[in-house]
Design a protein around this motif. Structure first.
Motif, PDB file in Angstrom:
ATOM      1  N   TYR A 100       0.828  -1.205   0.000  1.00 44.60           N
ATOM      2  CA  TYR A 100       0.000   0.000   0.000  1.00 44.60           C
ATOM      3  C   TYR A 100       0.866   1.260   0.000  1.00 44.60           C
ATOM      4  O   TYR A 100       0.350   2.364   0.134  1.00 44.60           O
ATOM      5  N   GLY A 101       2.168   1.093  -0.087  1.00 43.04           N
ATOM      6  CA  GLY A 101       3.064   2.227   0.028  1.00 43.04           C
ATOM      7  C   GLY A 101       3.367   2.594   1.472  1.00 43.04           C
ATOM      8  O   GLY A 101       4.029   3.602   1.729  1.00 43.04           O
ATOM      9  N   ASP A 102       2.894   1.809   2.419  1.00 42.97           N
ATOM     10  CA  ASP A 102       3.097   2.066   3.853  1.00 42.97           C
ATOM     11  C   ASP A 102       3.191   0.711   4.551  1.00 42.97           C
ATOM     12  O   ASP A 102       2.173   0.129   4.946  1.00 42.97           O
ATOM     13  N   PRO A 103       4.407   0.164   4.722  1.00 46.72           N
ATOM     14  CA  PRO A 103       4.559  -1.176   5.303  1.00 46.72           C
ATOM     15  C   PRO A 103       3.951  -1.311   6.693  1.00 46.72           C
ATOM     16  O   PRO A 103       3.371  -2.355   7.019  1.00 46.72           O
ATOM     17  N   ASP A 104       4.086  -0.290   7.526  1.00 48.62           N
ATOM     18  CA  ASP A 104       3.535  -0.390   8.872  1.00 48.62           C
ATOM     19  C   ASP A 104       2.009  -0.509   8.841  1.00 48.62           C
ATOM     20  O   ASP A 104       1.406  -1.277   9.611  1.00 48.62           O
ATOM     21  N   PHE A 105       1.381   0.267   7.939  1.00 49.00           N
ATOM     22  CA  PHE A 105      -0.070   0.166   7.795  1.00 49.00           C
ATOM     23  C   PHE A 105      -0.465  -1.211   7.274  1.00 49.00           C
ATOM     24  O   PHE A 105      -1.442  -1.810   7.739  1.00 49.00           O
ATOM     25  N   ALA A 106       0.319  -1.721   6.325  1.00 49.46           N
ATOM     26  CA  ALA A 106       0.014  -3.043   5.771  1.00 49.46           C
ATOM     27  C   ALA A 106       0.063  -4.114   6.856  1.00 49.46           C
ATOM     28  O   ALA A 106      -0.789  -5.008   6.916  1.00 49.46           O
ATOM     29  N   ALA A 107       1.080  -4.039   7.730  1.00 53.08           N
ATOM     30  CA  ALA A 107       1.194  -5.016   8.813  1.00 53.08           C
ATOM     31  C   ALA A 107       0.051  -4.875   9.802  1.00 53.08           C
ATOM     32  O   ALA A 107      -0.535  -5.869  10.269  1.00 53.08           O
ATOM     33  N   TYR A 108      -0.286  -3.648  10.125  1.00 49.96           N
ATOM     34  CA  TYR A 108      -1.398  -3.367  11.048  1.00 49.96           C
ATOM     35  C   TYR A 108      -2.721  -3.904  10.484  1.00 49.96           C
ATOM     36  O   TYR A 108      -3.509  -4.555  11.189  1.00 49.96           O
ATOM     37  N   LEU A 109      -2.958  -3.635   9.192  1.00 48.61           N
ATOM     38  CA  LEU A 109      -4.201  -4.075   8.576  1.00 48.61           C
ATOM     39  C   LEU A 109      -4.280  -5.588   8.503  1.00 48.61           C
ATOM     40  O   LEU A 109      -5.324  -6.194   8.774  1.00 48.61           O
TER      41      LEU A 109
END
Length: 573
Positions: free
Chosen positions: A16-25
């Motif tokens: 998504y262009g944001d690894p931390d957000f991807a992991a969180y989601l």
């Protein structure tokens, strides 16, 4: 450490262009499935779900997967099953081979795309095991094969029956008028009575044994019957080992080497395995930049006896092979001619595994070297003017009195032509003729198991049981007869097979490994100039267009050219 290198749910994050957000989601959605923090922190072992309502062979897959999960959990990992293409051999039109590469692509991409650290490849039906192995090679993640196992035999009026050698034997009797409609219907209900793959040394059993030989499954896993409790124990042990493979470099692309290739060919010949295995092994090796050398096949065949007394070339069934010691018994018999230093998914060498295996063997099923079924291997590769790029003959399932002869070609130009004329009472054919089927190769028809041309009805009723039959098709590993298959180039490409005319003379010499069309070159040149290719597989869209545009010939395993490795050093292509 980058996200791509992390294990479990943290691996291979959606972009998504944001690894931390991807992991969180991802963690959020994983929690919706009820996983605890402890489970979310474990490495993941994927398990292929190949069950389908169109696949009788895989009826036991759900139970196997539950047993695999027990082993994975015991090994400290999290098991997640995922669906892949299911290939039920007798339910696919026009042929299952047309979809093997599609399944291999599916397997490869799902292993690569989803967050798994190792994978258990569950399958059995003919094209399934090759597809799983091909996909896992290209995905290059730790993997282990779990076969579904062969079905158990049935009974009919005191006779033991097993699909599908017996089904072909009785069908030949039905065509010859020996048995009637009522009898064939009764037999139909007793040929396949349990879950699992064919009960004889067909393609499914052959590929399971070769997977074990190559070190891609646990020792003894090939021959355990589908309904036996040992099959579930094998599944649990495979799950446990898969958890142990996490983080290792024991991937299929590293485990399959020229030495293990030679071992596989030797075992194929000693078990008198299916001719289809030649196509599948060529495809598997091609994923590694390796070739299946027909000269090597013939050399090994000449020095390797047939040791396994199973139908279609012997008397027993796969459940008997399991009771007799399974694949390890065959490997021990061949020990002195195998490369024992090759390594498999256990991390141990083949020599070490054989040292650990139970030494007992039933010599009635797995013969000793000094008392073989046949002094030479079950298969032989042919070449010559009719097959410039090769053909294959299962000589162990053929009639030796037909090996050295010349015959007149009786030509069928397509599968439809064969179906329309083979039983015509006016068909111009004698027992000494060669039946030739054209346009049944990969491009023309998807290379169906049509090479087992039936004996013309009028000859069958006269007692003829075998004839020389030639085609660019395949045949079931359960079949018997003097049947020359995989002729390449196929007829639809304008290969010599496509130029054969009714009445031409053909010479077969198994001793010389030759198959020759006895037609003058100037006449063949005229025929080539007038050649018109058949319509073949509809390649206007989708998967069939990919097949039409990229499928290779039999000697290269009928894989897609875009899926093969460039060389032995480049295994990622």
């Amino acid at each position: 450490m980058t996200e791509d290198k992390k294990r479990g749910f943290a691996g291979g994050l959606t972009d998504y262009g944001d690894p931390d957000f991807a992991a969180y989601l991802r963690r959020s959605f994983a929690r919706s499935m009820g996983y605890s923090d402890e489970m979310l922190g474990r490495p993941i072992v994927g398990i292929t779900w190949t069950a389908s309502g169109f696949n009788n062979c895989h009826r036991g897959v759900p139970e196997l997967i539950e047993a695999v999960k027990r082993g994975v959990l015991a090994g400290g990992a999290l098991p997640l099953d995922f669906p892949v293409t299911s290939l039920g051999e007798v339910y696919l039109n026009p042929t299952s081979l047309l979809y093997r590469n599609l399944m291999a692509m599916d397997v490869e991409e799902m292993i690569r795309a989803q967050p798994m650290d190792a994978v258990v490849l569950v399958g059995g039906c003919d094209k399934t095991l090759p597809a799983l192995i091909m996909g896992a090679i290209s995905a290059a993640k730790p993997a282990i094969v779990l076969a579904t196992g062969p079905m158990s035999t049935g009974r009919h009026k005191g006779e033991r029956l097993g699909a599908c050698t017996d089904c072909r034997r009785f069908w030949a009797q039905y065509r010859a008028g020996i048995i009637d409609d009522k009898q064939i219907h009764e037999i139909e209900g007793n040929l396949a009575t349990t879950q699992g793959t064919c009960a004889v040394m067909g393609t499914a059993s052959t590929m399971a044994i070769l997977a074990e030989t190559l070190g891609l499954m646990l020792t003894g896993g090939a021959a355990v019957p589908a309904v036996h409790a040992d099959r579930l124990r094998q599944a649990e042990a495979s799950g446990l080992r898969a958890a142990g493979l996490v983080g290792s470099d024991l991937t299929f692309d590293r485990l399959i080497t020229p030495a293990s290739v030679e071992n596989a060919l030797r075992v194929l010949l000693a078990i008198s395995g299916s001719t289809n295995a030649v196509v599948h092994l060529a495809a598997i090796f091609g994923r590694l930049g390796l070739e299946l050398d027909p000269d090597l096949l013939n050399r090994i065949s000449d020095e390797t006896p047939v040791l396994v007394d199973l139908k279609p070339t012997g008397a027993h069934y796969m459940e008997d092979l399991h009771a007799a010691g399974g694949a390890p018994a065959v490997l021990r018999a061949l020990r002195d001619s195998l490369h024992l230093d090759v390594c498999g998914v256990t991390g141990k060498t083949l020599g070490a595994l054989l040292d650990e295996s139970d030494p007992w063997v039933d010599p009635a099923v797995v013969r000793p070297l000094d008392d073989p079924i046949s002094p030479q291997g079950g298969l032989v590769a042919l070449s010559g003017s009719l097959a410039p790029k090769g053909a294959i003959l299962k000589r162990a399932a053929a009639s030796p009195d037909l090996f050295e002869r010349e015959g007149r070609a009786v030509v069928f130009t397509s599968l439809d032509d064969l179906a329309r004329r083979i039983d015509d009472p006016d068909l111009d054919v004698t027992p000494d003729d060669f039946l030739v089927l054209q346009n049944a190769g990969p491009l023309a028809s998807g290379m169906p198991e049509a090479g087992y041309l039936p004996i013309p009805a009028k000859l069958a009723r006269a007692g003829v049981k075998d004839m020389v039959r030639i085609s660019d098709a395949r045949m079931s590993g359960t079949a018997f007869g003097t049947i020359i298959l995989h002729v390449s180039p196929e007829a639809a490409l304008g290969g010599p097979l496509g130029l054969v005319k009714q009445g031409d003379r053909i010479r077969l010499s198994v001793a010389e490994r030759r198959l020759d069309l006895l037609v003058a070159e100037d006449e063949l040149a005229r025929r080539r100039a007038a050649f018109q290719p058949p319509a073949g597989i509809d390649g206007t869209r989708g998967w069939r267009k990919l097949w039409r545009d990229h499928v290779l010939q039999a000697e290269q395993g009928c894989d897609l050219d875009i899926l093969r490795a460039v060389s032995g050093k480049d295994r990622s292509a």
